[in-house]
Motif scaffolding. Sequence first.
Motif, PDB file in Angstrom:
ATOM      1  N   MET A   1       0.803  -1.128  -0.151  1.00  0.00           N
ATOM      2  CA  MET A   1       0.136  -0.012  -0.001  1.00  0.00           C
ATOM      3  C   MET A   1       0.918   1.303  -0.086  1.00  0.00           C
ATOM      4  SD  MET A   1      -2.615   1.176   2.977  1.00  0.00           S
ATOM      5  CE  MET A   1      -2.882  -0.490   3.430  1.00  0.00           C
ATOM      6  N   LEU A   2       0.786   2.073  -0.929  1.00  0.00           N
ATOM      7  CA  LEU A   2       1.211   3.236  -0.996  1.00  0.00           C
ATOM      8  C   LEU A   2       0.766   4.354  -0.183  1.00  0.00           C
ATOM      9  CD1 LEU A   2       2.339   3.070  -4.817  1.00  0.00           C
ATOM     10  CD2 LEU A   2       3.869   2.529  -2.684  1.00  0.00           C
ATOM     11  N   PRO A   3       1.591   5.536   0.300  1.00  0.00           N
ATOM     12  CA  PRO A   3       1.019   6.627   0.674  1.00  0.00           C
ATOM     13  C   PRO A   3      -0.128   7.200   0.160  1.00  0.00           C
ATOM     14  CG  PRO A   3       3.280   6.510   1.346  1.00  0.00           C
ATOM     15  CD  PRO A   3       2.909   5.467   0.205  1.00  0.00           C
ATOM     16  N   LEU A   4       0.425   7.564  -1.228  1.00  0.00           N
ATOM     17  CA  LEU A   4      -0.737   8.012  -2.150  1.00  0.00           C
ATOM     18  C   LEU A   4      -2.004   7.487  -2.522  1.00  0.00           C
ATOM     19  CD1 LEU A   4      -0.816  11.068  -3.487  1.00  0.00           C
ATOM     20  CD2 LEU A   4       0.347  10.071  -5.484  1.00  0.00           C
ATOM     21  N   SER A   5      -1.859   6.464  -2.447  1.00  0.00           N
ATOM     22  CA  SER A   5      -3.008   5.490  -2.735  1.00  0.00           C
ATOM     23  C   SER A   5      -3.940   5.595  -1.620  1.00  0.00           C
ATOM     24  CB  SER A   5      -2.644   4.106  -3.371  1.00  0.00           C
ATOM     25  OG  SER A   5      -2.076   3.299  -2.179  1.00  0.00           O
ATOM     26  N   LEU A   6      -3.393   5.518  -0.398  1.00  0.00           N
ATOM     27  CA  LEU A   6      -4.043   5.673   0.858  1.00  0.00           C
ATOM     28  C   LEU A   6      -4.711   6.899   1.006  1.00  0.00           C
ATOM     29  CD1 LEU A   6      -4.661   4.307   3.589  1.00  0.00           C
ATOM     30  CD2 LEU A   6      -2.662   5.361   4.382  1.00  0.00           C
ATOM     31  N   LEU A   7      -4.094   7.920   0.590  1.00  0.00           N
ATOM     32  CA  LEU A   7      -4.650   9.456   0.571  1.00  0.00           C
ATOM     33  C   LEU A   7      -5.759   9.440  -0.239  1.00  0.00           C
ATOM     34  CD1 LEU A   7      -4.198  12.122   2.173  1.00  0.00           C
ATOM     35  CD2 LEU A   7      -2.697  12.885   0.494  1.00  0.00           C
ATOM     36  N   LYS A   8      -5.343   8.969  -1.397  1.00  0.00           N
ATOM     37  CA  LYS A   8      -6.611   9.136  -2.304  1.00  0.00           C
ATOM     38  C   LYS A   8      -7.803   8.317  -2.351  1.00  0.00           C
ATOM     39  CE  LYS A   8      -3.714  10.425  -6.337  1.00  0.00           C
ATOM     40  NZ  LYS A   8      -3.538  10.291  -7.678  1.00  0.00           N
ATOM     41  N   SER A  10      -9.007   8.182   0.628  1.00  0.00           N
ATOM     42  CA  SER A  10      -9.557   8.845   1.803  1.00  0.00           C
ATOM     43  C   SER A  10     -10.553   9.879   1.378  1.00  0.00           C
ATOM     44  CB  SER A  10      -8.394   9.354   2.786  1.00  0.00           C
ATOM     45  OG  SER A  10      -7.842   8.018   2.912  1.00  0.00           O
ATOM     46  N   THR A  11     -10.873  10.190   0.222  1.00  0.00           N
ATOM     47  CA  THR A  11     -11.605  11.322  -0.080  1.00  0.00           C
ATOM     48  C   THR A  11     -12.977  11.171   0.523  1.00  0.00           C
ATOM     49  OG1 THR A  11     -12.337  10.187  -2.063  1.00  0.00           O
ATOM     50  CG2 THR A  11     -10.740  11.842  -2.299  1.00  0.00           C
ATOM     51  N   THR A  12     -13.456  12.191   1.213  1.00  0.00           N
ATOM     52  CA  THR A  12     -14.775  12.455   1.992  1.00  0.00           C
ATOM     53  C   THR A  12     -14.440  12.240   3.536  1.00  0.00           C
ATOM     54  OG1 THR A  12     -15.819  10.382   1.617  1.00  0.00           O
ATOM     55  CG2 THR A  12     -16.153  12.032  -0.136  1.00  0.00           C
ATOM     56  N   LEU A  13     -13.362  11.649   3.917  1.00  0.00           N
ATOM     57  CA  LEU A  13     -13.157  11.225   5.261  1.00  0.00           C
ATOM     58  C   LEU A  13     -12.513  12.412   6.046  1.00  0.00           C
ATOM     59  CD1 LEU A  13     -11.845   7.848   4.977  1.00  0.00           C
ATOM     60  CD2 LEU A  13     -14.067   8.180   5.402  1.00  0.00           C
ATOM     61  N   PRO A  14     -12.794  12.512   7.325  1.00  0.00           N
ATOM     62  CA  PRO A  14     -12.047  13.524   8.104  1.00  0.00           C
ATOM     63  C   PRO A  14     -10.462  13.110   8.158  1.00  0.00           C
ATOM     64  CG  PRO A  14     -13.211  11.915   9.457  1.00  0.00           C
ATOM     65  CD  PRO A  14     -13.732  11.548   8.015  1.00  0.00           C
ATOM     66  N   LEU A  15      -9.816  14.335   8.381  1.00  0.00           N
ATOM     67  CA  LEU A  15      -8.159  14.303   8.040  1.00  0.00           C
ATOM     68  C   LEU A  15      -7.726  15.205   9.080  1.00  0.00           C
ATOM     69  CD1 LEU A  15      -6.092  13.286   6.291  1.00  0.00           C
ATOM     70  CD2 LEU A  15      -6.528  15.067   4.771  1.00  0.00           C
ATOM     71  N   LEU A  16      -6.616  15.115   9.675  1.00  0.00           N
ATOM     72  CA  LEU A  16      -5.964  15.981  10.600  1.00  0.00           C
ATOM     73  C   LEU A  16      -4.760  16.207   9.652  1.00  0.00           C
ATOM     74  CD1 LEU A  16      -5.750  17.223  13.666  1.00  0.00           C
ATOM     75  CD2 LEU A  16      -3.499  15.858  13.219  1.00  0.00           C
ATOM     76  N   VAL A  17      -4.454  17.579   9.791  1.00  0.00           N
ATOM     77  CA  VAL A  17      -3.216  17.824   8.892  1.00  0.00           C
ATOM     78  C   VAL A  17      -2.174  18.828   9.784  1.00  0.00           C
ATOM     79  CG1 VAL A  17      -1.919  19.078   6.990  1.00  0.00           C
ATOM     80  CG2 VAL A  17      -4.160  17.626   6.683  1.00  0.00           C
ATOM     81  N   GLU A  18      -1.012  18.465  10.082  1.00  0.00           N
ATOM     82  CA  GLU A  18      -0.170  19.327  10.863  1.00  0.00           C
ATOM     83  C   GLU A  18       0.888  19.815   9.927  1.00  0.00           C
ATOM     84  OE1 GLU A  18       2.839  19.711  14.351  1.00  0.00           O
ATOM     85  OE2 GLU A  18       1.292  18.377  14.743  1.00  0.00           O
ATOM     86  N   LEU A  19       0.961  21.240   9.847  1.00  0.00           N
ATOM     87  CA  LEU A  19       2.135  21.680   8.826  1.00  0.00           C
ATOM     88  C   LEU A  19       3.571  21.735   9.821  1.00  0.00           C
ATOM     89  CD1 LEU A  19      -0.068  24.618   7.171  1.00  0.00           C
ATOM     90  CD2 LEU A  19       0.367  22.253   6.482  1.00  0.00           C
ATOM     91  N   PRO A  72      -8.524   8.449   9.451  1.00  0.00           N
ATOM     92  CA  PRO A  72      -9.313   7.250  10.231  1.00  0.00           C
ATOM     93  C   PRO A  72      -8.947   5.897   9.965  1.00  0.00           C
ATOM     94  CG  PRO A  72     -10.483   8.427   8.745  1.00  0.00           C
ATOM     95  CD  PRO A  72      -9.139   9.137   8.588  1.00  0.00           C
ATOM     96  N   ASP A  73      -9.129   4.979  10.694  1.00  0.00           N
ATOM     97  CA  ASP A  73      -8.741   3.543  10.280  1.00  0.00           C
ATOM     98  C   ASP A  73      -9.700   3.032   8.884  1.00  0.00           C
ATOM     99  OD1 ASP A  73      -7.300   3.228  12.445  1.00  0.00           O
ATOM    100  OD2 ASP A  73      -8.762   2.447  13.893  1.00  0.00           O
ATOM    101  N   GLU A  74     -10.921   3.801   8.932  1.00  0.00           N
ATOM    102  CA  GLU A  74     -11.635   3.538   7.697  1.00  0.00           C
ATOM    103  C   GLU A  74     -11.083   3.619   6.339  1.00  0.00           C
ATOM    104  OE1 GLU A  74     -15.838   5.195   5.485  1.00  0.00           O
ATOM    105  OE2 GLU A  74     -15.392   5.761   7.631  1.00  0.00           O
ATOM    106  N   ALA A  75     -10.180   4.498   6.252  1.00  0.00           N
ATOM    107  CA  ALA A  75      -9.130   4.883   5.127  1.00  0.00           C
ATOM    108  C   ALA A  75      -8.465   3.716   4.756  1.00  0.00           C
ATOM    109  CB  ALA A  75      -8.265   6.026   5.307  1.00  0.00           C
ATOM    110  N   VAL A  76      -7.902   3.012   5.815  1.00  0.00           N
ATOM    111  CA  VAL A  76      -6.745   1.811   5.379  1.00  0.00           C
ATOM    112  C   VAL A  76      -7.880   0.473   5.034  1.00  0.00           C
ATOM    113  CG1 VAL A  76      -5.533  -0.077   6.422  1.00  0.00           C
ATOM    114  CG2 VAL A  76      -5.217   2.300   7.175  1.00  0.00           C
TER     115      VAL A  76
END
Length: 94
Positions: A1-8, A10-19, A72-76
Amino acid sequence: MLPLSLLKSSTTLPLLVELKSGTTYNGRLVSCDTYMNINLRDVVCTSKEGDKFWKLNECYIRGSSIKYLRLPDEAVERVQEEESKWQGGGGGGR
């Protein structure tokens, strides 16, 4: 599982981003690209100190400024389902 595929996936799911600056953004993922630039909707932005908050309808975050993402775990689960469709579907070739 690649990070980008995991992120893609995850659309519509809640996400926390720290800069890298320490500012955090909580919202729903709308889209992302190959540079991990992301669009969020229904966003709450929190200052580095945690004492100031802003509510935004939408925001764009440049991928190079991201320190980390929390999904969220749902993304995985979603990405595993999509990978199993690709492997199980097969059918390509001769």
